[in-house]
Design a protein around this motif. Structure first.
Motif, PDB file in Angstrom:
ATOM      1  N   ARG A  90       1.271 -13.363   2.929  1.00  0.00           N
ATOM      2  CA  ARG A  90       0.203 -12.481   2.486  1.00  0.00           C
ATOM      3  C   ARG A  90       0.581 -11.016   2.683  1.00  0.00           C
ATOM      4  O   ARG A  90       1.341 -10.662   3.577  1.00  0.00           O
ATOM      5  CB  ARG A  90      -1.082 -12.806   3.268  1.00  0.00           C
ATOM      6  N   GLY A  91       0.027 -10.140   1.851  1.00  0.00           N
ATOM      7  CA  GLY A  91       0.267  -8.713   2.001  1.00  0.00           C
ATOM      8  C   GLY A  91       1.729  -8.357   1.788  1.00  0.00           C
ATOM      9  O   GLY A  91       2.339  -8.697   0.774  1.00  0.00           O
ATOM     10  N   GLU A 104      -0.297  -2.231  11.851  1.00  0.00           N
ATOM     11  CA  GLU A 104      -1.140  -3.086  12.690  1.00  0.00           C
ATOM     12  C   GLU A 104      -1.102  -2.685  14.152  1.00  0.00           C
ATOM     13  O   GLU A 104      -2.138  -2.674  14.836  1.00  0.00           O
ATOM     14  CB  GLU A 104      -0.703  -4.540  12.524  1.00  0.00           C
ATOM     15  N   THR A 155      -5.761  -1.417   2.054  1.00  0.00           N
ATOM     16  CA  THR A 155      -6.920  -1.091   1.216  1.00  0.00           C
ATOM     17  C   THR A 155      -7.777  -0.011   1.858  1.00  0.00           C
ATOM     18  O   THR A 155      -8.231   0.929   1.180  1.00  0.00           O
ATOM     19  CB  THR A 155      -7.767  -2.356   0.980  1.00  0.00           C
ATOM     20  N   LYS A 156      -7.993  -0.125   3.159  1.00  0.00           N
ATOM     21  CA  LYS A 156      -8.841   0.843   3.865  1.00  0.00           C
ATOM     22  C   LYS A 156      -8.341   2.265   3.694  1.00  0.00           C
ATOM     23  O   LYS A 156      -9.132   3.194   3.452  1.00  0.00           O
ATOM     24  CB  LYS A 156      -8.916   0.474   5.352  1.00  0.00           C
ATOM     25  N   LEU A 191      -7.632  -4.714  12.337  1.00  0.00           N
ATOM     26  CA  LEU A 191      -7.401  -5.308  11.023  1.00  0.00           C
ATOM     27  C   LEU A 191      -5.943  -5.714  10.821  1.00  0.00           C
ATOM     28  O   LEU A 191      -5.035  -5.097  11.385  1.00  0.00           O
ATOM     29  CB  LEU A 191      -7.787  -4.310   9.918  1.00  0.00           C
ATOM     30  N   TRP A 205      -2.904  -6.079   5.551  1.00  0.00           N
ATOM     31  CA  TRP A 205      -3.365  -6.134   4.161  1.00  0.00           C
ATOM     32  C   TRP A 205      -4.740  -5.513   3.994  1.00  0.00           C
ATOM     33  O   TRP A 205      -5.064  -4.984   2.931  1.00  0.00           O
ATOM     34  CB  TRP A 205      -3.338  -7.562   3.622  1.00  0.00           C
ATOM     35  N   ASP A 206      -5.546  -5.546   5.063  1.00  0.00           N
ATOM     36  CA  ASP A 206      -6.832  -4.851   5.022  1.00  0.00           C
ATOM     37  C   ASP A 206      -6.660  -3.355   5.246  1.00  0.00           C
ATOM     38  O   ASP A 206      -7.391  -2.542   4.657  1.00  0.00           O
ATOM     39  CB  ASP A 206      -7.781  -5.428   6.072  1.00  0.00           C
TER      40      ASP A 206
END
Length: 423
Positions: free
Chosen positions: A275-276, A399, A148-149, A141, A144-145
């Motif tokens: 993003r993020g 990441e 949340t995870k 992922l 940014w995912d």
């Protein structure tokens, strides 16, 4: 800002170096030289009249003491216009000096001879690369995912409280932030940087002194009622500690580090690359600043680059070092190295640090000087480097370190986080 004497004495070289930064307004250089000639002519004329006025005043005094009142009155009548002439020339001089200043601050710093010619980031020179680019498992992922995870950063909650670009860090996310700040500060202290805590609001004089004004006013948050600016980097208040200061040569190198939140409007920034955590309006950063002897500044620039690389190595992040081309350099910099870390999930390099030598560009505005061996006043050189900015470091750690057990924390950070995994 550039020194006027240097521009006047090296016009062709100045124009040639400015071209490397893609500066097109060559006429501005000639205009500055002509204004300087006018300024010196007016000053000389004013000095000459003032000298005549002083001589007349002395003559009047001598004549009065000798009882020659009529002769004294004649001299007084003849010299009565001197005061008005000096006033007119003084007003004219002030106007020319203001115009000269307004034009001078429009010139960027001259790039060092090693700066590559180029117009954009695509023309930057890769100086070195370090570490292997990680290969992630299928289904890895983007950060940014992952935020949340694992519920460690809430971007939407930040939007609710303030707006986009103001994230809320939670739980292990907040502890990771604090761990990185303390780790960077401890590393800086071990390398001889004295820590300072500085204001996050600065006045116009401070913003001008380090080159944020008049170049970057649109990128700073302005507190209108008090005419103050939220800092875009700790470089601004830390370097201004020495504004209008005459330092001693034996103090060099002066080394400071500071942790501050940083605020940038980032006007016009849109798209996936922001993003993020990739680009925020508020973020945390530890900054390093040095004020040094001009003869040592480029050796110190290399040392600062190596120091920042050492931090990235301890965080186990693959990185590369870029020498910025003329078209991608900052307004105030003479030479800049960017450090980029590789984001495996995004499949691209992310800038996490810039280290720059400003030579005398900032110190001329700051008026930070020292007496050299000949007893003459000389401008110091200033340098700064992000060591480091947190958002993209966090993004890359998340990441690049994805595992089945969660996100592995780099070993050097575990004593600071108190945990080895985010799970």
């Amino acid at each position: 800002m550039l020194q006027l004497n240097y521009i006047r004495e090296n016009k062709d070289a100045v124009i040639e170096r400015l071209a490397v930064k893609n500066f097109k307004d060559v006429d501005l250089v000639e205009s500055l030289i002509q204004l300087d000639e006018s300024r010196r002519k007016i000053q000389n004329e004013s000095d000459a009249i003032a000298a005549e006025a002083n001589a007349a005043a002395k003559q009047i005094g001598d004549l009065m003491r000798q009882g020659k009142k009529e002769e004294a009155e004649a001299v007084k009548s003849k010299s009565s216009g001197y005061k008005e002439q000096v006033k007119q020339l003084t007003d004219k001089l002030a106007q020319v000096e203001q115009e000269l200043h307004d034009k001078l601050v429009q010139l960027p710093n001259l790039p060092h001879s090693s700066v590559p010619v180029g117009v954009s980031a695509d023309d930057n020179e890769v100086v070195l690369s370090h570490g292997d680019v990680p290969t992630l498992a299928e289904g890895a992922l983007a950060h940014w995912d992952l935020l949340t995870k694992y519920d460690i950063v809430d971007l939407e909650l930040g939007v609710k409280i303030t707006g986009a670009g103001f994230p809320v860090y939670k739980g292990k996310g907040a502890r990771l932030q604090r761990a990185l700040i303390n780790f960077f500060l401890d590393q800086a202290a071990a390398s001889g940087y004295e820590e300072v805590q500085v204001p996050t609001l600065v006045n116009e004089a401070s913003a001008f002194a380090t080159g944020q004004l008049p170049d970057k006013e649109g990128q700073m948050y302005h507190v209108g009622n008090d005419d103050l600016y939220l800092i875009p980097t700790a470089e601004v208040p830390v370097t201004n500690l020495y504004r209008d200061v005459i330092v001693k040569e034996e103090q060099f190198p002066i080394k400071h580090c500071a942790y501050t939140p940083c605020f940038r409007r980032e006007a016009g920034s849109y798209g996936a690359h922001v993003r993020g955590l990739n680009r925020l309006h508020q973020f945390d950063k530890v900054e390093t600043v040095q004020i040094v002897h001009p003869d040592k500044s480029y050796a110190i620039l290399e040392e600062m680059s190596l120091y920042i690389q050492g931090l990235l190595q301890k965080l186990e992040l693959p990185y590369r070092v870029l020498r910025l081309c003329g078209g991608d350099m900052g307004f105030t910099s003479a030479l800049t190295y960017d450090m980029e870390v590789y984001s495996a999930a995004q499949g691209r390099w992310l800038e996490v640090s810039s280290v720059s030598n400003f030579e005398t560009y900032q110190s001329n505005r700051l008026k930070v000087r020292f007496k050299n061996e000949d007893g003459k006043m000389q401008l110091a050189h200033t340098l700064n480097g992000s060591a480091l900015a947190l958002p993209r470091i966090v993004a890359s750690i998340l990441e690049n370190n994805q595992t089945e057990n969660g996100i592995r924390i780099p070993e050097a950070l575990v004593p600071y986080t108190g945990f080895a995994y985010i799970d």
